[in-house]
Design an enzyme around this catalytic site. Structure first.
Site, PDB file in Angstrom:
ATOM      1  N   SER A 255       0.742  -1.299  -0.174  1.00  0.00           N
ATOM      2  CA  SER A 255       0.065   0.123   0.364  1.00  0.00           C
ATOM      3  C   SER A 255       1.315   1.261   0.094  1.00  0.00           C
ATOM      4  CB  SER A 255      -0.682  -0.273   1.323  1.00  0.00           C
ATOM      5  OG  SER A 255      -0.393  -0.309   2.474  1.00  0.00           O
ATOM      6  N   ASP A 504      -3.255   7.010  12.166  1.00  0.00           N
ATOM      7  CA  ASP A 504      -2.197   5.491  10.421  1.00  0.00           C
ATOM      8  C   ASP A 504      -1.250   6.269  10.458  1.00  0.00           C
ATOM      9  OD1 ASP A 504      -1.434   5.120   8.428  1.00  0.00           O
ATOM     10  OD2 ASP A 504      -2.572   5.409   7.436  1.00  0.00           O
ATOM     11  N   HIS A 507       1.557   5.705   6.594  1.00  0.00           N
ATOM     12  CA  HIS A 507       0.697   6.069   5.192  1.00  0.00           C
ATOM     13  C   HIS A 507       1.774   7.558   5.329  1.00  0.00           C
ATOM     14  CE1 HIS A 507      -1.240   2.196   4.880  1.00  0.00           C
ATOM     15  NE2 HIS A 507      -0.642   1.864   4.362  1.00  0.00           N
TER      16      HIS A 507
END
Length: 533
Positions: A255, A504, A507
């Protein structure tokens, strides 16, 4: 004597008058170019030449958007400081006006030329700005939320001007822009802002749309990476498309690879909207102007994985064959001119490791009766990198460039993603990296796996390491944190007992620091392709 006819006389007269007027006009134009500047100043002369003398350059002018190498004169590296002058700032911490000090400067450097004389050659003055503090973020009380932060970068107390010869002698320690280390440097504040916004790119995944999800600060978008010995240019989308004319760039991995691919598309989208030609197996975007294709293929481990039964391994545990490359992207490899590989984070997930047909280890699974594991998840990662790159380098039909983007650091402090780790409140680069033992050892194993693959590669193979791990260790501010969704009721503050909100810290926000990955990628591609077109 015969008189000329009136008709003949009139035509000649008109011709003489026209010639006289034309000559006079030409004389006045030449005179104005010579005399007017001295009467009205050089501003009018610059206006005639189309020069805006009141605007500082947005960035250093570079030929073909190449890396600009900062060259030190011979004595500057020998302890002599007679070429360095310093001007004290009125404020001991920051320039008197951030806007004034950085007006028109987008990469931390201004370049001006001095006039040459018979005694001295042309000199280039490189004015290097220190780590300029970002404008304070108001918390509504009139005080800055950043003022007392332990993470604040130390700001420069002065601006140093280094006078450098514009043409260096042969023995003056020149640094080839192609050999300049892109990964050793510092982050500098850039008031010019990002290359796009969350409102000008339709490709941003919602979880990385930090501004759209309500993140209140924006300065994390304004820091640029500055290598020590050269300047990394802002991404030139048209330059990239021209370098990649008729070529295909593939992002292969997890990802985080998707995160980088979307950043690339957002940057390119500002000059051309691509056509979506993807399918279930791959995302595929086509830029018609240069027949350039951007592809993303999901490959969580970069090596072969299966859920099929293998010995005593439960069906629910993924079996990772460390010595076999992932066929999902190897099938398409010959069609790629550049492939960027991203992996590592899935080795923290439950899995079993198979090498040469033998079960050798696992992560979050291992039967006691199997005895001691031969390979843990960290060692497995290093083996997978070597296997994948060796397969790429030995592929008979792949002649392109393979780039390994190094392990992307996460910034969960105080725990892992599921055990209370947090990056809440980080709003600017830190001055000291908070060391993460797992990140450090994963990076070490990745680099050693890369080096083993290089030694085994056939002649002519092009394997490159894009080593972003250390520079991005300074950017805990660049993650979405708790701003992962637009839900107005989402939790963004710590609880009454200090527990952090769900977040998060792996990312990267878009726009944000991840855009620098693609600026570095463009430079890597330029070094490979520019002289070969």
């Amino acid at each position: 004597m015969t008189m000329s006819s009136p008709k003949h006389f009139s035509a000649r007269s008109i011709f003489n008058i026209t010639a006289s007027v034309g000559g006079l006009a030409l004389f006045l134009i030449i005179a104005s170019l010579v005399l007017v500047p001295s009467l009205l100043g050089s501003a009018f002369h610059d206006y005639l030449l189309g020069v805006d003398r009141y605007r500082m350059p947005d960035s250093v002018s570079l030929v073909n958007s190449q890396t600009e190498v900062l060259l030190l004169p011979p004595n500057a590296q020998d302890g002599h400081n007679d070429t360095v002058t310093r001007e004290s700032s009125p404020d001991p911490d920051v320039p008197s006006s951030l806007a004034d000090a950085t007006k028109g400067v987008t990469d931390g450097t201004m370049v001006t030329k001095s006039e040459s004389t018979s005694e001295a050659p042309n000199l280039t003055m490189v004015i290097q700005f220190g780590d300029l503090p970002s404008p304070a973020i108001s918390n509504g009380s009139g005080k800055s939320d950043l003022g007392n932060s332990d993470d604040d970068l130390a700001s420069s107390n002065d601006i140093s001007a280094v006078v450098l010869p514009s043409s260096q002698p042969a023995d003056s320690r020149l640094v080839d822009s192609r050999s300049c280390d892109l990964y050793s440097g510092k982050w500098i504040y850039d008031p010019a802002g990002p290359l796009y916004t969350n409102n000008t790119c339709p490709m941003i995944t919602q979880m990385q749309n930090c501004q759209g999800n309500g993140r209140p600060d924006k300065d994390y978008e304004n820091w640029r990476w500055k290598p020590e010995r050269c300047n990394l240019p802002r991404f030139d989308a048209r330059k990239f498309l021209e370098l990649m004319r008729g070529k295909t760039l593939a992002f292969v991995g997890d990802s985080v690879a998707r995160n980088q691919m979307e950043s690339m598309l957002c940057i390119l989208w500002q000059v051309e909207a691509p056509k979506n030609r993807g399918n279930r197996r791959m995302q595929r975007w086509y830029f018609r102007s240069t027949s350039t294709t951007i592809i993303r293929i999901w490959s969580s481990w970069l090596v072969h994985k299966t859920s099929e039964t293998f010995q005593s391994v439960p069906d629910s545990v993924v079996k990772v064959h460390l010595d076999l490359p992932d066929e999902d992207f190897m099938e398409y490899l010959p069609k790629f001119d550049v492939v960027v590989l991203s992996s590592g984070h899935w080795f923290a997930k439950q899995s079993a490791y198979i090498l040469n047909g033998t079960l050798v280890g696992g992560q979050l699974w291992w039967p006691k009766k199997a005895g001691k594991m031969q390979i843990n998840n960290i060692e497995a990662f290093g083996v997978s990198v070597e296997s994948c790159l060796t397969a790429i380098a030995s592929h008979p039909n792949f002649t392109g460039l393979a780039i390994v983007r190094s392990y992307s650091p996460d910034h969960y402090e105080g725990g892992a993603w599921n055990t209370g780790g947090s990056c809440t409140g980080k709003v600017r680069p830190v001055s000291t990296v908070v060391r993460n033992g797992f990140t450090d050892v994963m990076h070490e194993k990745q680099v050693s796996g890369f080096e083993r693959a290089v030694k085994r590669a056939r002649a002519g193979s092009k394997l490159r390491l894009m080593d972003i791990t250390e520079p991005f260790g300074y950017r805990p501010d660049g993650h979405p944190g708790p701003y992962r969704s637009p839900d107005p009721k989402k939790i963004t503050k710590r609880g009454p007992n200090g527990e952090p909100p769900p977040q998060d810290c792996l990312h990267w926000c878009m726009p944000g620091p991840i855009d620098t990955w693609n600026e570095i990628l463009l430079e890597v591609i330029r070094r490979e392709f520019e002289d070969k077109q």
